[in-house]
Design a protein around this motif. Structure first.
Motif, mmCIF file in Angstrom:
data_model
loop_
_atom_site.group_PDB
_atom_site.id
_atom_site.type_symbol
_atom_site.label_atom_id
_atom_site.label_comp_id
_atom_site.label_asym_id
_atom_site.label_seq_id
_atom_site.Cartn_x
_atom_site.Cartn_y
_atom_site.Cartn_z
ATOM 1 N N LEU A 43 49.143 39.647 45.461
ATOM 2 C CA LEU A 43 48.136 39.580 44.577
ATOM 3 C C LEU A 43 47.602 38.341 44.052
ATOM 4 O O LEU A 43 46.690 37.814 43.861
ATOM 5 C CB LEU A 43 48.155 41.000 43.688
ATOM 6 N N ILE A 44 48.769 37.827 43.236
ATOM 7 C CA ILE A 44 48.944 36.687 42.596
ATOM 8 C C ILE A 44 48.343 35.405 43.190
ATOM 9 O O ILE A 44 47.532 34.742 42.777
ATOM 10 C CB ILE A 44 50.273 36.435 41.746
ATOM 11 N N HIS A 45 49.012 35.282 44.620
ATOM 12 C CA HIS A 45 48.568 34.394 45.346
ATOM 13 C C HIS A 45 47.004 34.448 45.722
ATOM 14 O O HIS A 45 46.407 33.396 45.845
ATOM 15 C CB HIS A 45 49.363 34.047 46.647
ATOM 16 N N GLN A 46 46.611 35.778 46.105
ATOM 17 C CA GLN A 46 45.356 35.549 46.431
ATOM 18 C C GLN A 46 44.281 35.498 45.410
ATOM 19 O O GLN A 46 43.274 34.871 45.486
ATOM 20 C CB GLN A 46 44.878 37.277 47.063
ATOM 21 N N LEU A 47 44.589 35.902 44.174
ATOM 22 C CA LEU A 47 43.733 35.328 43.082
ATOM 23 C C LEU A 47 43.642 33.950 42.770
ATOM 24 O O LEU A 47 42.518 33.476 42.759
ATOM 25 C CB LEU A 47 44.449 35.987 41.808
ATOM 26 N N ALA A 48 44.837 33.289 43.092
ATOM 27 C CA ALA A 48 44.772 32.027 42.770
ATOM 28 C C ALA A 48 43.940 31.253 43.977
ATOM 29 O O ALA A 48 43.208 30.236 43.502
ATOM 30 C CB ALA A 48 46.367 31.262 42.950
ATOM 31 N N ASP A 49 43.938 31.692 44.809
ATOM 32 C CA ASP A 49 43.316 31.075 46.466
ATOM 33 C C ASP A 49 41.614 31.361 46.275
ATOM 34 O O ASP A 49 40.741 30.696 46.544
ATOM 35 C CB ASP A 49 43.518 32.002 47.466
ATOM 36 N N ASN A 50 41.471 32.264 45.325
ATOM 37 C CA ASN A 50 40.040 32.529 44.884
ATOM 38 C C ASN A 50 39.649 31.972 43.551
ATOM 39 O O ASN A 50 38.562 32.354 43.010
ATOM 40 C CB ASN A 50 39.831 34.064 44.942
ATOM 41 N N ASN A 51 40.482 31.001 43.030
ATOM 42 C CA ASN A 51 40.149 30.437 41.808
ATOM 43 C C ASN A 51 39.984 31.266 40.533
ATOM 44 O O ASN A 51 39.117 30.911 39.873
ATOM 45 C CB ASN A 51 38.798 29.377 41.968
ATOM 46 N N ILE A 52 40.515 32.560 40.739
ATOM 47 C CA ILE A 52 40.847 33.279 39.661
ATOM 48 C C ILE A 52 42.312 32.917 38.886
ATOM 49 O O ILE A 52 43.236 33.141 39.670
ATOM 50 C CB ILE A 52 40.744 34.788 40.115
ATOM 51 N N THR A 53 42.262 32.712 37.803
ATOM 52 C CA THR A 53 43.533 32.336 37.162
ATOM 53 C C THR A 53 44.317 33.796 36.649
ATOM 54 O O THR A 53 43.930 34.670 36.121
ATOM 55 C CB THR A 53 43.515 31.621 35.602
ATOM 56 N N PRO A 54 45.630 33.848 37.342
ATOM 57 C CA PRO A 54 46.109 35.237 36.818
ATOM 58 C C PRO A 54 47.052 35.031 35.788
ATOM 59 O O PRO A 54 47.683 34.252 35.336
ATOM 60 C CB PRO A 54 47.552 34.872 38.110
ATOM 61 N N TYR A 55 46.583 35.872 34.722
ATOM 62 C CA TYR A 55 46.559 35.612 33.166
ATOM 63 C C TYR A 55 47.646 36.519 32.859
ATOM 64 O O TYR A 55 48.500 35.903 32.079
ATOM 65 C CB TYR A 55 45.028 35.830 32.585
ATOM 66 N N TYR A 56 47.493 37.845 32.736
ATOM 67 C CA TYR A 56 48.610 38.813 32.390
ATOM 68 C C TYR A 56 48.977 39.829 33.486
ATOM 69 O O TYR A 56 47.849 39.981 34.289
ATOM 70 C CB TYR A 56 47.892 39.512 31.217
ATOM 71 N N VAL A 57 50.180 40.209 33.712
ATOM 72 C CA VAL A 57 50.490 41.540 33.997
ATOM 73 C C VAL A 57 51.138 42.128 33.006
ATOM 74 O O VAL A 57 52.057 41.873 32.412
ATOM 75 C CB VAL A 57 51.664 41.100 35.211
ATOM 76 N N TYR A 58 50.338 43.415 32.914
ATOM 77 C CA TYR A 58 50.720 44.352 31.672
ATOM 78 C C TYR A 58 51.772 45.414 31.947
ATOM 79 O O TYR A 58 51.515 45.923 33.191
ATOM 80 C CB TYR A 58 49.598 45.041 31.217
ATOM 81 N N GLN A 59 52.784 45.597 31.322
ATOM 82 C CA GLN A 59 53.294 47.054 31.323
ATOM 83 C C GLN A 59 52.389 48.052 31.011
ATOM 84 O O GLN A 59 51.592 48.000 30.073
ATOM 85 C CB GLN A 59 54.501 47.066 30.322
ATOM 86 N N CYS A 60 52.252 49.247 31.854
ATOM 87 C CA CYS A 60 51.415 50.366 31.706
ATOM 88 C C CYS A 60 51.462 50.926 30.095
ATOM 89 O O CYS A 60 52.723 51.132 29.753
ATOM 90 C CB CYS A 60 51.564 51.189 32.604
ATOM 91 N N ASP A 61 50.493 50.913 29.181
ATOM 92 C CA ASP A 61 50.345 51.322 28.139
ATOM 93 C C ASP A 61 50.897 53.066 28.142
ATOM 94 O O ASP A 61 50.779 53.688 29.077
ATOM 95 C CB ASP A 61 49.118 51.369 27.407
ATOM 96 N N LEU A 62 51.307 53.477 26.880
ATOM 97 C CA LEU A 62 51.796 54.744 26.656
ATOM 98 C C LEU A 62 50.769 55.498 26.535
ATOM 99 O O LEU A 62 50.446 56.265 25.109
ATOM 100 C CB LEU A 62 52.830 54.745 25.461
ATOM 101 N N VAL A 63 49.741 55.838 27.435
ATOM 102 C CA VAL A 63 48.593 56.632 27.273
ATOM 103 C C VAL A 63 49.001 57.925 27.988
ATOM 104 O O VAL A 63 49.530 57.921 29.044
ATOM 105 C CB VAL A 63 47.246 56.069 27.762
ATOM 106 N N GLU A 64 48.065 59.013 27.680
ATOM 107 C CA GLU A 64 48.305 60.245 28.051
ATOM 108 C C GLU A 64 47.949 60.473 29.565
ATOM 109 O O GLU A 64 47.039 59.689 29.938
ATOM 110 C CB GLU A 64 47.709 61.426 27.321
ATOM 111 N N ARG A 65 48.712 61.427 30.378
ATOM 112 C CA ARG A 65 48.555 61.732 31.624
ATOM 113 C C ARG A 65 48.630 60.540 32.710
ATOM 114 O O ARG A 65 47.981 60.633 33.974
ATOM 115 C CB ARG A 65 46.890 62.297 31.991
#
Length: 530
Positions: free
Chosen positions: A414-436
């Motif tokens: 995913l990160i490499h394909q984003l870079a190849d499309n000139n989309i800067t990989p900015y954040y990878v988030y830990q999933c938030d503590l939201v319900e369900r």
């Protein structure tokens, strides 16, 4: 769930979709589920399929008033000029021949031409929204049997799978809305294990009991809002929420307390776009000279009319204290044809604001949200190229999700394909503590391991920051900056020295691993996908 055992040599083939006749079998009269939006039963041709009695219930919750992509904005919409019917024109960009018309593999759209599929007007008209359309769509595209396990040793019927989904819809915090593009990227031969279906299509059988610390507003955005729909947590940055509607709803939405229509389990906080609310937000931004950076999100900026995108952008450019702003939208990932459709004015408004910001010595960016390499096609690549050629900076924010992107190969791809499309990989988030979403969360150890493996495998400026958005409103912190991490209890602690508002100075923030996989995590042998 009823499943049958089949021979071990059964082969589950790739994404080669075979049409299936629409079944007349019922999914069970015992289900009780309300439609999630008021207009889902309009214009639905139910010939050839038997809708369960619970679908089409007139006692439904309506979608919040929105600034939608089609038609006239709401009466009280801020600064909305009278719209010209630009969508009356056909798609005018050149469509190259010989490209994969992948949507035709979905029986529902087997006869749809590239010209129609790439029309944003067509996309909006064919978005699957609410239980009536969802039921009809699933009846048409799901095979008679689908695998229960990854090896294909157990199978379940189409009706059993659909019942599982509709039970999931009843339990979920988010309403159903999926664009034709994102639906066409799902492998319907094996939907239970598809990384895209896992994000947007709730299946009750894979949901886990919520961790006791999960809440609807885990980041305490409401408490950090000095005026409604404006979150001011960091000293120099604020989050403006002008709308509460998205082109596609994610099950793991951090803003499930407000985004989308009411569901069976959640009555949403209203973020109706009104002139008064927008002006209150602008007045607050202007009154705080320390504010320099504004994120315009929602909901999704895709659901702002071009005129409103221009209004917000020009207003922010005009404020002396604002140096940077970004429009947040998942649109590039779930409905990229809008970027290419020259009969729609949204992308032209975005490019125009980007150019105006540069002339004023300010920075504008588009922040988007790809989670899986399967979401990327030649359409999204062409859309990204158009933005790149026109000087629009695009950054991506990915959420780490179990069974979607929680292994090295998938995240790295995913990160490499984003870079190849000139989309800067900015954040990878830990999933938030939201319900369900307990079935989608991963232990902190997973994000730590992924960063360790990925860092150094691609240029530093294309390496995302792996972060935890701290529960309780502590803001984003590098996952590896934890103060302590007890892998037996699954509790990690963090400090956020720069976040001091609302008596947060010296506060210790805690993140909690999902309970169901603590033993694996504590032994250091976390197994990502179920």
């Amino acid at each position: 769930m009823i499943a049958r055992i089949i021979r071990p040599n059964r082969v589950i083939r790739g994404p080669v979709f075979q049409p299936n006749p629409v079944s007349s079998r019922r999914t069970g009269s015992s289900l009780r589920l309300q439609a999630q939006v008021a207009d889902v039963s309009k214009g639905i041709d139910t010939d050839g399929c038997s809708l369960p009695a619970f679908i089409g219930n007139p006692n439904v919750q309506s979608e919040p008033s929105v600034v939608g992509p089609i038609g006239t904005p709401p009466y009280d919409s801020p600064g909305a000029a009278k719209l010209e019917n630009v969508l009356a024109n056909p798609v005018s960009f050149e469509i190259q021949s010989g490209r994969d018309e992948f949507w035709r593999k979905v029986p529902y759209w087997a006869d749809v031409t590239a010209k129609d599929f790439l029309s944003y007007r067509w996309s909006v008209a064919n978005t699957v929204q609410g239980t009536v359309k969802l039921f009809k769509f699933l009846q048409a595209v799901v095979p008679e049997e689908v695998p229960v396990d990854k090896l294909g040793m157990q199978m379940q019927s189409r009706d059993e799978f659909i019942k599982d989904v509709l039970d999931g819809v009843a339990a979920a915090t988010m309403a159903i809305r999926m664009t034709p593009y994102i639906l066409s990227r799902i492998n319907w031969q094996d939907p239970r294990h598809d990384p895209i279906a896992r994000q947007f299509l709730p299946m009750k059988s894979i949901m886990l009991p919520d961790h006791p610390k999960l809440t609807l507003d885990s980041l305490h955005e409401t408490a950090d809002s000095p005026v409604k729909a404006l979150v001011h947590r960091y000293t120099d940055k604020a989050l403006f929420l002008p709308t509460s509607v998205c082109p596609t709803y994610c099950m793991f939405c951090t803003r499930s307390y407000a985004v989308g229509a009411d569901t069976d389990t959640v009555t949403k906080a209203s973020l109706k776009p009104t002139r008064r609310r927008w002006e209150e937000a602008f007045a607050y931004i202007e009154s705080r000279p320390e504010l320099q950076d504004i994120v315009v999100s929602g909901g999704d900026s895709y659901y702002l009319q071009p005129e409103q995108l221009t209004l917000i952008g020009e207003r922010l450019i005009s404020l002396p204290n604002i140096k940077r702003f970004r429009f947040a939208s998942k649109g590039l990932a779930v409905a990229p044809s809008r970027i290419l459709d020259e009969s729609d004015g949204w992308v032209n408004a975005l490019i125009d604001i980007s150019n105006k910001a540069k002339k004023a010595g300010k920075s504008m960016a588009l922040h988007t949200h790809f989670n899986s390499p399967n979401e990327i096609s030649w359409i999204s690549s062409d859309a990204s190229q158009k933005l790149f050629e026109n000087g629009v900076m695009v950054r991506n924010q990915t959420v780490l999700l179990r069974g979607v992107n929680d292994d090295y190969e998938t995240m790295s791809t995913l990160i490499h394909q984003l870079a190849d499309n000139n989309i800067t990989p900015y954040y990878v988030y830990q999933c938030d503590l939201v319900e369900r979403v307990e079935h989608l969360r991963t232990p902190l150890q997973t994000i730590l391991d992924l960063e360790a493996k990925i860092r150094g495998s691609i240029a530093g400026f294309m390496t995302p920051s792996f972060v935890v958005d701290l529960p309780g409103g502590g803001g984003k912190r590098l996952a590896c900056s934890y103060q302590s991490y007890d892998r037996d209890t699954g509790v990690s602690t963090f400090l956020a020295p720069a976040v001091t508002g609302r008596d947060k100075a010296d506060k210790v923030y805690e993140y909690y691993d999902p309970v169901g996989i603590l033993p694996q995590a504590s032994r250091g042998v976390y197994k990502p996908s179920i």
